[in-house]
Design a protein around this motif. Structure first.
Motif, PDB file in Angstrom:
ATOM      1  N   LEU A  11       0.823  -1.210   0.000  1.00 47.34           N
ATOM      2  CA  LEU A  11       0.000   0.000   0.000  1.00 47.34           C
ATOM      3  C   LEU A  11       0.855   1.257   0.000  1.00 47.34           C
ATOM      4  N   ALA A  12       1.885   1.247   0.839  1.00 44.50           N
ATOM      5  CA  ALA A  12       2.758   2.427   0.911  1.00 44.50           C
ATOM      6  C   ALA A  12       3.463   2.663  -0.420  1.00 44.50           C
ATOM      7  N   THR A  13       3.957   1.584  -1.036  1.00 43.66           N
ATOM      8  CA  THR A  13       4.646   1.717  -2.323  1.00 43.66           C
ATOM      9  C   THR A  13       3.696   2.237  -3.396  1.00 43.66           C
ATOM     10  N   TYR A  14       2.482   1.728  -3.418  1.00 33.81           N
ATOM     11  CA  TYR A  14       1.503   2.176  -4.420  1.00 33.81           C
ATOM     12  C   TYR A  14       1.195   3.658  -4.246  1.00 33.81           C
ATOM     13  N   LEU A  15       1.009   4.090  -2.989  1.00 34.75           N
ATOM     14  CA  LEU A  15       0.704   5.496  -2.741  1.00 34.75           C
ATOM     15  C   LEU A  15       1.860   6.390  -3.163  1.00 34.75           C
ATOM     16  N   ILE A  16       3.094   5.950  -2.892  1.00 33.03           N
ATOM     17  CA  ILE A  16       4.257   6.753  -3.270  1.00 33.03           C
ATOM     18  C   ILE A  16       4.351   6.881  -4.781  1.00 33.03           C
ATOM     19  N   VAL A  17       4.185   5.770  -5.497  1.00 28.46           N
ATOM     20  CA  VAL A  17       4.248   5.807  -6.958  1.00 28.46           C
ATOM     21  C   VAL A  17       3.115   6.670  -7.516  1.00 28.46           C
ATOM     22  N   GLN A  18       1.923   6.507  -6.965  1.00 28.34           N
ATOM     23  CA  GLN A  18       0.760   7.252  -7.440  1.00 28.34           C
ATOM     24  C   GLN A  18       0.964   8.756  -7.295  1.00 28.34           C
ATOM     25  N   ARG A  19       1.513   9.171  -6.152  1.00 35.48           N
ATOM     26  CA  ARG A  19       1.635  10.598  -5.878  1.00 35.48           C
ATOM     27  C   ARG A  19       2.873  11.210  -6.518  1.00 35.48           C
ATOM     28  N   SER A  20       3.932  10.431  -6.748  1.00 34.77           N
ATOM     29  CA  SER A  20       5.194  11.012  -7.193  1.00 34.77           C
ATOM     30  C   SER A  20       5.379  10.996  -8.700  1.00 34.77           C
ATOM     31  N   VAL A  21       4.950   9.924  -9.395  1.00 36.85           N
ATOM     32  CA  VAL A  21       5.275   9.825 -10.825  1.00 36.85           C
ATOM     33  C   VAL A  21       4.077   9.570 -11.728  1.00 36.85           C
ATOM     34  N   ALA A  22       2.898   9.346 -11.161  1.00 34.67           N
ATOM     35  CA  ALA A  22       1.751   9.005 -12.013  1.00 34.67           C
ATOM     36  C   ALA A  22       1.428  10.110 -13.013  1.00 34.67           C
ATOM     37  N   HIS A  23       1.667  11.371 -12.642  1.00 32.55           N
ATOM     38  CA  HIS A  23       1.318  12.492 -13.508  1.00 32.55           C
ATOM     39  C   HIS A  23       2.402  12.816 -14.533  1.00 32.55           C
ATOM     40  N   ILE A  24       3.557  12.160 -14.475  1.00 35.27           N
ATOM     41  CA  ILE A  24       4.629  12.489 -15.417  1.00 35.27           C
ATOM     42  C   ILE A  24       5.083  11.277 -16.229  1.00 35.27           C
ATOM     43  N   THR A  25       4.327  10.184 -16.213  1.00 27.98           N
ATOM     44  CA  THR A  25       4.646   9.040 -17.055  1.00 27.98           C
ATOM     45  C   THR A  25       3.359   8.359 -17.503  1.00 27.98           C
ATOM     46  N   ARG A  26       3.382   7.835 -18.729  1.00 27.66           N
ATOM     47  CA  ARG A  26       2.217   7.115 -19.244  1.00 27.66           C
ATOM     48  C   ARG A  26       2.245   5.644 -18.852  1.00 27.66           C
ATOM     49  N   THR A  27       3.339   5.166 -18.306  1.00 30.39           N
ATOM     50  CA  THR A  27       3.428   3.777 -17.859  1.00 30.39           C
ATOM     51  C   THR A  27       2.411   3.547 -16.745  1.00 30.39           C
ATOM     52  N   LEU A  65      16.874  -6.402  -6.288  1.00 36.32           N
ATOM     53  CA  LEU A  65      16.723  -4.978  -5.996  1.00 36.32           C
ATOM     54  C   LEU A  65      17.315  -4.134  -7.113  1.00 36.32           C
ATOM     55  N   ILE A  66      18.524  -4.491  -7.568  1.00 37.34           N
ATOM     56  CA  ILE A  66      19.178  -3.736  -8.639  1.00 37.34           C
ATOM     57  C   ILE A  66      18.379  -3.831  -9.937  1.00 37.34           C
ATOM     58  N   LEU A  67      17.970  -5.051 -10.286  1.00 40.67           N
ATOM     59  CA  LEU A  67      17.242  -5.249 -11.546  1.00 40.67           C
ATOM     60  C   LEU A  67      15.874  -4.564 -11.527  1.00 40.67           C
ATOM     61  N   SER A  68      15.206  -4.603 -10.389  1.00 35.94           N
ATOM     62  CA  SER A  68      13.888  -3.959 -10.316  1.00 35.94           C
ATOM     63  C   SER A  68      14.015  -2.442 -10.426  1.00 35.94           C
ATOM     64  N   LEU A  69      15.050  -1.867  -9.811  1.00 36.04           N
ATOM     65  CA  LEU A  69      15.266  -0.428  -9.919  1.00 36.04           C
ATOM     66  C   LEU A  69      15.591  -0.035 -11.362  1.00 36.04           C
ATOM     67  N   LEU A  70      16.416  -0.846 -12.025  1.00 37.12           N
ATOM     68  CA  LEU A  70      16.771  -0.569 -13.423  1.00 37.12           C
ATOM     69  C   LEU A  70      15.548  -0.660 -14.330  1.00 37.12           C
ATOM     70  N   LEU A  71      14.749  -1.723 -14.152  1.00 35.98           N
ATOM     71  CA  LEU A  71      13.545  -1.890 -14.963  1.00 35.98           C
ATOM     72  C   LEU A  71      12.532  -0.794 -14.674  1.00 35.98           C
ATOM     73  N   TYR A  72      12.417  -0.405 -13.412  1.00 39.48           N
ATOM     74  CA  TYR A  72      11.514   0.690 -13.034  1.00 39.48           C
ATOM     75  C   TYR A  72      11.905   1.970 -13.771  1.00 39.48           C
ATOM     76  N   TRP A  73      13.196   2.276 -13.792  1.00 37.74           N
ATOM     77  CA  TRP A  73      13.670   3.499 -14.434  1.00 37.74           C
ATOM     78  C   TRP A  73      13.425   3.459 -15.946  1.00 37.74           C
ATOM     79  N   ILE A  74      13.644   2.294 -16.547  1.00 42.17           N
ATOM     80  CA  ILE A  74      13.406   2.152 -17.989  1.00 42.17           C
ATOM     81  C   ILE A  74      11.928   2.354 -18.306  1.00 42.17           C
ATOM     82  N   LEU A  75      11.049   1.734 -17.529  1.00 37.02           N
ATOM     83  CA  LEU A  75       9.610   1.876 -17.748  1.00 37.02           C
ATOM     84  C   LEU A  75       9.155   3.317 -17.525  1.00 37.02           C
ATOM     85  N   PHE A  76       9.720   3.939 -16.518  1.00 35.72           N
ATOM     86  CA  PHE A  76       9.366   5.334 -16.235  1.00 35.72           C
ATOM     87  C   PHE A  76       9.753   6.246 -17.397  1.00 35.72           C
TER      88      PHE A  76
END
Length: 493
Positions: A11-27, A65-76
């Motif tokens: 829940l915390a992760t979803y809220l952080i993603v929703q509030r921080s990057v949802a408005h600046i990425t179409r992913t 952890l490293i791979l998920s951060l890298l994939l997250y950045w690519i998707l973003f």
């Protein structure tokens, strides 16, 4: 416990993603969330298969952890888009573009007419700020030059000149550039026409929303407090009067969280910054609440105000926490250390996990507390212990947390970003030693390091505020760091 931990993290992760990057990425937000949660899913699966007694191999922690951060950045980046034209986003975009070292072609959209440029230049007296260059952005005018007097004096005089020439058309931001030279940014004040409309109705809506959330949080925390007090859920269903056993925990926790946010609120009012009333976040599981927050509705005028508003919450919350925690510890039961003893187990808490908690426990319990003792916390002590955790989490010197605002106000934006990055790394390393900090480390990784600047973001703090800020950092270390063995022998615990 694993299920609730994973649910809270999700829940915390979803809220952080929703509030921080949802408005600046179409992913899609759910896809970004799934990528971020992959390491947690892997570690949870390991725990369910092999049990908590067997530690996972380091590679199973580091590589996902490293791979998920890298994939997250690519998707973003693949779905990156220009943010919508809200006032706060416009300020952030303007400031980020001014710090970009590459030159861009002039854009046709200009916040002022060409004929008004002379009037704008006249707002900058050569003896105060010798203007050398004016750059036009889609929603900002950047004025660069040489500062000829004290920063605060320059800001106040130029602000008065801008208001005299353009009225309330612009917000004036004074920012330190990447080259160390301060510059001014004029951002269209899109809220100027709306400031006095529907203000009374807005205040009534805020009060009604805040009261409703407070009452709901009282219900959920009372329910959780009853379970902390040892009342089973089946008994609660048959006898609702047993809910009164949860009131000490509920009132204690709500008092701490409420006073923390009221510290922010009243300090903001003192500095004439518009803000909402404290809003609680009720949840019908875990602790009964995800905390409380206020929203700033007007810009912060300077770094002194940023510091005061940021530090007022942790100080007020900590002052409220101390008497409740001491009383709760004095009425807690001393139990033997066992394999179940841990930081997240209120029925067998080892006070030596925190320097401050150990000192307060020894003060409250005296000789009852020995080197082989753990604590079965009273519900009030549970609320007080959570108050310490809330204080420590908010004092983390990262981005938009209170601690991030504090170091920003003390050292400036550039240094604060570096401090935040180092703090993230140190906490991540510490989480490999003490797994209780893994949740914190993951959350901090996704909190943006860039903090929205004050309007006058150049004028430095006075010595008293600098000292108070260092004391706040010392308080954070006292809460987070474990009791050294030398001090444990002195205290005989």
């Amino acid at each position: 416990m694993t299920f609730w931990f994973l649910l809270l993290l999700g829940l915390a992760t979803y809220l952080i993603v929703q509030r921080s990057v949802a408005h600046i990425t179409r992913t899609p937000v759910w896809l970004l969330w799934l990528v971020l949660m992959t390491p947690a899913f892997i570690l949870t699966s390991w725990t369910l298969i092999y049990g908590a007694e067997k530690s996972p191999p380091p590679g199973l922690i580091i590589w996902p952890l490293i791979l998920s951060l890298l994939l997250y950045w690519i998707l973003f980046l693949s779905g990156h888009r220009v943010p919508e034209n809200t006032q706060s986003q416009t300020q952030a975009t303007a400031l980020q573009s001014t710090n970009n070292s590459t030159t861009t072609e002039p854009l046709p959209v200009r916040p002022i007419e060409p004929a008004e440029e002379t009037n704008l230049r006249n707002c900058f007296p050569w003896s105060v700020y010798y203007i050398q260059n004016i750059e036009y952005r889609p929603q900002a005018v950047v004025c660069r030059g040489q500062l000829r007097t004290k920063a605060n004096q320059a800001y106040q005089q130029i602000k008065a000149n801008i208001e005299g020439q353009f009225g309330d058309r612009f917000l004036l931001i004074f920012q330190e550039g990447m080259d160390g030279k301060p510059f001014f940014v004029l951002v269209p004040n899109t809220q100027a026409a709306k400031q006095n409309t529907k203000r009374s109705l807005d205040n009534l809506t805020q009060a009604a929303t805040a009261l409703t959330l407070l009452l709901l949080t009282l219900v959920t925390t009372t329910l959780m407090g009853s379970q902390i007090a040892g009342i089973e859920l089946t008994k609660l269903k048959s006898d609702l009067t047993l809910l009164t056993n949860g009131l000490p925990y509920a009132f204690g926790l709500i008092t701490i969280l409420g006073i923390h946010e009221l510290g922010h609120y009243f300090t903001a009012r003192f500095h004439k910054i518009r803000s909402t009333l404290p809003y609680f976040i009720p949840v019908p599981f875990f602790l009964g609440t995800f905390g409380a927050f206020i929203q700033m509705r007007s810009p912060i005028p300077n770094r002194k105000a940023l510091f005061d508003v940021s530090i007022a919450g942790p100080i007020a919350g900590f002052i409220a926490t101390l008497p409740l925690l001491l009383w709760g510890l004095a009425h807690s039961e001393v139990v033997p250390l066992s394999e179940k003893t841990g930081l997240l187990n209120p029925n067998a808490l080892n006070p030596k996990y925190s320097i401050l908690l150990a000192l307060l426990s020894k003060l409250a319990l005296g000789s009852e507390l020995t080197a082989k003792s753990a604590l079965d916390l009273h519900p009030i002590a549970v609320a007080g212990f959570l108050g310490l955790i809330v204080t420590a989490l908010n004092l983390m010197p990262v981005g938009q947390l209170d601690g991030g605002h504090i170091v920003h106000a003390m050292f400036g934006q550039r240094t604060a970003v570096a401090i935040g990055q180092i703090s993230r790394l140190l906490l991540l390393i510490l989480s490999f030693v003490r797994q209780e900090f893994l949740l914190w480390a993951i959350l901090l990784l996704f909190i943006p390091l860039i903090d929205e600047p004050a309007l006058n973001d150049v004028t430095e703090l006075d010595n008293k505020r600098d000292i108070l800020g260092l004391l706040a950092i010392a308080l954070l270390l006292l809460i987070v760091l474990p009791l050294p063995e030398v001090l444990a022998r002195v205290l005989q615990i």
